[in-house]
Scaffold this active site. Structure first.
Site, PDB file in Angstrom:
ATOM      1  CG  ASP A  46     -11.815  19.588  22.425  1.00 52.61           C
ATOM      2  OD1 ASP A  46     -10.587  19.478  22.349  1.00 52.61           O
ATOM      3  OD2 ASP A  46     -12.405  20.668  22.193  1.00 52.61           O
ATOM      4  CD  GLU A  69      -6.298  16.397  24.370  1.00 48.29           C
ATOM      5  OE1 GLU A  69      -6.507  16.444  23.150  1.00 48.29           O
ATOM      6  OE2 GLU A  69      -5.889  17.366  25.035  1.00 48.29           O
ATOM      7  CB  THR A 139      -8.273  22.843  21.924  1.00 46.10           C
ATOM      8  OG1 THR A 139      -8.362  21.417  21.863  1.00 46.10           O
ATOM      9  CG2 THR A 139      -9.596  23.380  22.442  1.00 46.10           C
ATOM     10  CG  ASP A 294      -0.826  16.292  21.028  1.00 45.23           C
ATOM     11  OD1 ASP A 294      -1.979  16.523  20.615  1.00 45.23           O
ATOM     12  OD2 ASP A 294      -0.411  16.673  22.147  1.00 45.23           O
TER      13      ASP A 294
HETATM   14  N1  A3P Z   1       4.191  22.433  27.086  1.00 45.35           N
HETATM   15  C1  A3P Z   1       3.811  21.797  25.977  1.00 45.35           C
HETATM   16  N2  A3P Z   1       4.742  21.379  25.079  1.00 45.35           N
HETATM   17  C2  A3P Z   1       4.374  20.746  23.954  1.00 45.35           C
HETATM   18  N3  A3P Z   1       3.083  20.463  23.634  1.00 45.35           N
HETATM   19  C3  A3P Z   1       2.122  20.858  24.472  1.00 45.35           C
HETATM   20  C4  A3P Z   1       2.422  21.535  25.696  1.00 45.35           C
HETATM   21  N4  A3P Z   1       1.261  21.793  26.322  1.00 45.35           N
HETATM   22  C5  A3P Z   1       0.266  21.289  25.548  1.00 45.35           C
HETATM   23  N5  A3P Z   1       0.779  20.716  24.445  1.00 45.35           N
HETATM   24  C6  A3P Z   1       0.099  20.024  23.362  1.00 45.35           C
HETATM   25  O1  A3P Z   1       0.177  20.784  22.180  1.00 45.35           O
HETATM   26  C7  A3P Z   1      -0.936  20.401  21.397  1.00 45.35           C
HETATM   27  C8  A3P Z   1      -1.172  21.403  20.297  1.00 45.35           C
HETATM   28  O2  A3P Z   1      -0.036  21.422  19.483  1.00 45.35           O
HETATM   29  P1  A3P Z   1       0.286  22.638  18.529  1.00 45.35           P
HETATM   30  O3  A3P Z   1       0.983  23.670  19.355  1.00 45.35           O
HETATM   31  O4  A3P Z   1       1.174  21.994  17.518  1.00 45.35           O
HETATM   32  O5  A3P Z   1      -1.010  23.120  17.988  1.00 45.35           O
HETATM   33  C9  A3P Z   1      -2.045  20.302  22.378  1.00 45.35           C
HETATM   34  O6  A3P Z   1      -3.022  19.455  21.854  1.00 45.35           O
HETATM   35  P2  A3P Z   1      -4.598  19.811  22.090  1.00 45.35           P
HETATM   36  O7  A3P Z   1      -4.862  21.104  21.398  1.00 45.35           O
HETATM   37  O8  A3P Z   1      -5.235  18.634  21.443  1.00 45.35           O
HETATM   38  O9  A3P Z   1      -4.787  19.862  23.570  1.00 45.35           O
HETATM   39  C10 A3P Z   1      -1.360  19.748  23.634  1.00 45.35           C
HETATM   40  O10 A3P Z   1      -1.530  18.345  23.777  1.00 45.35           O
HETATM   41 MG    MG Z   2      -3.572  17.565  20.662  1.00 41.96          MG
HETATM   42 MG    MG Z   3      -6.029  19.315  24.809  1.00 42.55          MG
HETATM   43 MG    MG Z   4      -7.026  17.730  21.659  1.00 42.22          MG
END
Ligand code: A3P
Ligand code: MG
Ligand code: MG
Ligand code: MG
Length: 353
Positions: A46, A69, A139, A294
């Site tokens: 990242d 981010e 991630t 996102d």
């Molecule tokens: N409680 C929550 N509700 C919704 N999205 C969340 C969350 N906590 C973290 N995320 C976000 O969900 C992203 C991943 O989405 P998905 O579930 O679609 O893979 C994460 O991005 P990162 O992985 O870049 O941190 C993070 O920003």
């Molecule tokens: Mg994300």
């Molecule tokens: Mg993240």
């Molecule tokens: Mg990320």
């Protein structure tokens, strides 16, 4: 000639270069996972990808602001972590010399790398040119060998004009069946896709390469004739969107296909290319504010491919108010012709009609 031709070229090459780094981390390295304040993971990939993307943007568009981010604070305190990332960053370049030169070539020093990472601290907003970066979206998917995306979007006066998603683990073939991960035993062969959208100019896909840009093709969403036969995508993580509400909505729409669980904005890309039909992200917690990085690229790519993207109240996602989508709750993305029907059922199930 596209109105954002240069921005698009730089964004695509910057994402492509960053994806080389994330793939190296996945294949060659211990991921170097550290915990952030909110307990979510961040890896050396990242940080490294964010540094490389911002270096390319600053070289080409020095005046632009950046909302990214990650931040370098942990790296400034941890010399081991910092030098591991620096080794990766200085050893990652596009194999096409002209393309690498367009991005400004390598970052000069470890200090510059930290400075670049921290340029991503803009507050965002409704004025001027602002890039949104998610160096690794999903991630958790990245760590488990599933889907993840390197995400970059340009907003001008709060409106997304250019969006790019690099998805190293999605099939190159737009017509390949929708799957949530890298199935065990699968290799990188036939995988790695770069998606782009420019406002009012459509959306494309092309294979990710390690050099210059491959040739692209237009992508578009599948028109839904029978909603019961639709496939819908949702997060793998139950903490990120409500699997229960989503299952109930699917059932009410008559959808019998099981949902496809996939990490990251690869969900937006997958419906934009017609591999899937609907993406639902219904809030788990009323207080969570979605982050602009996102969604910015995926929102534009889906709309340019013939889709509609709103929140659960039917409002367009509003990228103009800062680093989060504070004016929106959840995401409902579907082909334009089916969106109203899907939204009606979302609102019925959530009891907000
Ligand atoms: N409680 C929550 N509700 C919704 N999205 C969340 C969350 N906590 C973290 N995320 C976000 O969900 C992203 C991943 O989405 P998905 O579930 O679609 O893979 C994460 O991005 P990162 O992985 O870049 O941190 C993070 O920003
Ligand atoms: Mg994300
Ligand atoms: Mg993240
Ligand atoms: Mg990320």
């Amino acid at each position: 000639m596209s109105s954002y031709a240069k921005e698009l070229e730089i964004a695509q090459l910057a994402v492509q270069r960053a994806a080389i780094l994330t793939k190296r981390v996945f294949h060659e390295k211990a991921k170097g996972t550290v915990s952030k304040d909110d307990k979510s993971p961040v890896t050396i990939g990242d940080f490294g990808a964010q540094a490389l993307i911002i270096a390319a943007l600053k070289h080409n568009f020095p005046e632009d602001e950046i909302v990214a981010e990650e931040e370098a604070a942990q790296l400034r305190e941890d010399a081991n972590l910092r030098s591991t990332i620096w080794d990766l960053v200085k050893g990652t370049s596009l194999s096409d010399a002209d393309a690498e030169a367009v991005l400004g070539g390598p970052i000069k020093s470890e200090d510059d790398m930290l400075t670049f990472i921290d340029y991503g601290n803009s507050k965002g907003g409704a004025k001027g040119r602002i890039w949104a970066i998610d160096p690794i979206d999903g991630t958790k998917g990245f760590l488990r060998g599933g889907q993840y995306a390197v995400c970059l979007a340009l907003m001008v006066d709060g409106d997304v004009k250019v969006g790019v998603l690099g998805c190293p683990n999605l099939p190159i073939d737009d017509a390949a069946p929708l799957t949530g991960g890298m199935e065990s035993g699968q290799t990188d062969e036939g995988r790695g896709c770069l998606f782009s959208g420019v406002l009012d100019e459509g959306a494309t896909s092309r294979p990710l390469t390690t050099g210059g840009l491959a040739s692209s093709q237009k992508i578009s969403m599948k028109a839904i004739t029978d909603i019961a036969a639709a496939s819908f995508c949702e997060s793998v993580e139950a903490g990120h969107s409500s699997h229960g509400d989503q299952a109930e909505i699917a059932k009410k729409l008559g959808i019998t296909n099981p949902s496809v669980r996939m990490d990251s904005q690869a969900k937006y890309a997958s419906i934009a290319r017609g591999a899937g039909d609907i993406y639902l992200r219904l809030p788990v917690k009323a207080t969570y504010q979605e982050k602009i990085w996102d969604h910015a690229a995926g929102d534009l790519i889906v709309r340019e491919a013939g889709g509609a993207v709103t929140d659960i109240h039917g409002k367009r996602l509003d990228f103009s108010i800062g680093r989060t989508l504070a004016n929106n709750k959840g995401v409902v993305a579907a082909p334009t012709g089916a969106h109203a029907q899907v939204l009606a059922v979302v609102q019925e199930v959530l009891g907000i009609k």
